[in-house]
Design a protein around this motif. Structure first.
Motif, short mmCIF file in Angstrom:
data_model
loop_
_atom_site.label_atom_id
_atom_site.label_comp_id
_atom_site.label_asym_id
_atom_site.label_seq_id
_atom_site.Cartn_x
_atom_site.Cartn_y
_atom_site.Cartn_z
N MET A 81 33.87 51.75 43.02
CA MET A 81 32.81 50.80 42.70
C MET A 81 33.09 50.04 41.41
O MET A 81 32.19 49.48 40.82
CB MET A 81 31.47 51.53 42.56
CG MET A 81 31.07 52.25 43.82
SD MET A 81 29.47 53.05 43.77
CE MET A 81 29.33 53.68 42.16
N HIS A 82 34.34 50.07 40.92
CA HIS A 82 34.72 49.39 39.69
C HIS A 82 33.78 49.77 38.55
O HIS A 82 33.22 48.94 37.87
CB HIS A 82 34.75 47.87 39.88
CG HIS A 82 35.86 47.43 40.77
ND1 HIS A 82 37.13 47.24 40.30
CD2 HIS A 82 35.90 47.20 42.10
CE1 HIS A 82 37.90 46.88 41.30
NE2 HIS A 82 37.19 46.84 42.40
N GLU A 109 43.58 52.08 32.20
CA GLU A 109 43.75 51.58 33.58
C GLU A 109 42.68 50.55 33.92
O GLU A 109 42.95 49.58 34.63
CB GLU A 109 43.69 52.75 34.57
CG GLU A 109 44.93 53.59 34.60
CD GLU A 109 46.15 52.83 35.07
OE1 GLU A 109 46.06 52.07 36.05
OE2 GLU A 109 47.19 52.97 34.42
N ILE A 110 41.47 50.75 33.46
CA ILE A 110 40.38 49.81 33.77
C ILE A 110 40.63 48.47 33.07
O ILE A 110 40.30 47.42 33.62
CB ILE A 110 39.03 50.42 33.39
CG1 ILE A 110 38.72 51.55 34.38
CG2 ILE A 110 37.92 49.39 33.39
CD1 ILE A 110 37.54 52.38 34.01
N ARG A 111 41.23 48.50 31.92
CA ARG A 111 41.55 47.24 31.23
C ARG A 111 42.60 46.44 31.98
O ARG A 111 42.73 45.25 31.76
CB ARG A 111 42.01 47.52 29.81
CG ARG A 111 40.88 47.92 28.90
CD ARG A 111 41.33 48.14 27.51
NE ARG A 111 40.18 48.45 26.66
CZ ARG A 111 40.27 48.94 25.45
NH1 ARG A 111 41.46 49.18 24.92
NH2 ARG A 111 39.19 49.20 24.75
N LYS A 112 43.36 47.09 32.85
CA LYS A 112 44.36 46.39 33.66
C LYS A 112 43.76 45.80 34.93
O LYS A 112 44.41 45.02 35.61
CB LYS A 112 45.48 47.34 34.05
CG LYS A 112 46.28 47.87 32.89
CD LYS A 112 47.31 48.87 33.39
CE LYS A 112 47.98 49.59 32.27
NZ LYS A 112 48.88 50.65 32.76
N SER A 115 39.76 42.21 38.49
CA SER A 115 38.40 41.88 38.90
C SER A 115 37.37 42.37 37.89
O SER A 115 36.34 41.72 37.68
CB SER A 115 38.09 42.44 40.29
OG SER A 115 38.22 43.84 40.28
N CYS A 116 37.63 43.50 37.23
CA CYS A 116 36.71 43.97 36.19
C CYS A 116 36.74 43.05 34.98
O CYS A 116 35.72 42.83 34.33
CB CYS A 116 37.05 45.39 35.77
SG CYS A 116 36.62 46.61 37.00
N GLN A 117 37.90 42.51 34.66
CA GLN A 117 38.02 41.64 33.50
C GLN A 117 37.40 40.27 33.77
O GLN A 117 36.85 39.65 32.88
CB GLN A 117 39.48 41.48 33.09
CG GLN A 117 40.16 42.76 32.71
CD GLN A 117 39.42 43.51 31.62
OE1 GLN A 117 39.01 42.92 30.63
NE2 GLN A 117 39.24 44.80 31.80
N ILE A 118 37.46 39.80 35.00
CA ILE A 118 36.92 38.48 35.32
C ILE A 118 35.40 38.52 35.50
O ILE A 118 34.69 37.69 34.96
CB ILE A 118 37.59 37.93 36.60
CG1 ILE A 118 39.07 37.66 36.33
CG2 ILE A 118 36.88 36.67 37.09
CD1 ILE A 118 39.85 37.30 37.57
N TYR A 119 34.90 39.51 36.24
CA TYR A 119 33.49 39.52 36.61
C TYR A 119 32.64 40.46 35.77
O TYR A 119 31.47 40.66 36.08
CB TYR A 119 33.35 39.90 38.08
CG TYR A 119 34.02 38.91 38.99
CD1 TYR A 119 33.55 37.61 39.10
CD2 TYR A 119 35.16 39.25 39.71
CE1 TYR A 119 34.18 36.69 39.92
CE2 TYR A 119 35.79 38.34 40.53
CZ TYR A 119 35.30 37.06 40.63
OH TYR A 119 35.93 36.16 41.43
#
Length: 144
Positions: A81-82, A109-112, A115-119
């Protein structure tokens, strides 16, 4: 016929496994003491290293390559679910996995994740709490 056997690469578990299986520790007395104390939190079950847990079942210790895969699967896999780094680390523990610095490797890993960085929502909260300044109070920097 000869089968090639590859020795596993040394990782963070290697000293613990050597100490728990064979009683082999480092030469330095302080390092040996530190390893003995750290080894109390771990146990070997069916040849694999597990971290003892107080409130639940033992957690299987994995190396950083497997941890990277587990983080990606939890974060963006079929049921991913990001979510944030803290929740990914908690879900990894619920899946009965353990490695040192779980939160930091999940954060990396989440910083890579594109989609998490854009939205991701942008927080515009101030870094520090606002301070109330009452009128009529003299300050040392104000000349009267």
């Amino acid at each position: 016929m000869v089968a090639g056997v590859e020795a596993p690469e040394p990782c963070w578990m290697t000293p613990l496994l050597q100490y728990l299986k064979e009683g082999i520790g480092p030469e330095d007395k302080q390092e040996a003491r530190r390893l003995r104390i750290r080894a109390l939190k771990f146990e070997i079950i069916e040849g694999s290293l597990y971290r003892r847990s107080y409130l639940g079942p033992s957690l299987k210790c994995i190396d950083y390559g497997e941890a990277e895969y587990a983080i990606r699967e939890i974060h963006e896999g079929i049921c991913g679910m990001h979510m944030g780094a803290k929740m990914v680390a908690v879900r990894a523990m619920r899946a009965r996995y353990y490695w040192p610095a779980m939160f930091m490797s999940a954060l990396g890993e989440i910083r890579k994740c594109d989609s998490c960085q854009i939205y991701a929502p942008v927080t515009r909260n101030p870094k520090l709490d606002l301070q109330c300044v009452l009128p009529g109070h003299s300050r040392s920097w104000v000349s009267t």
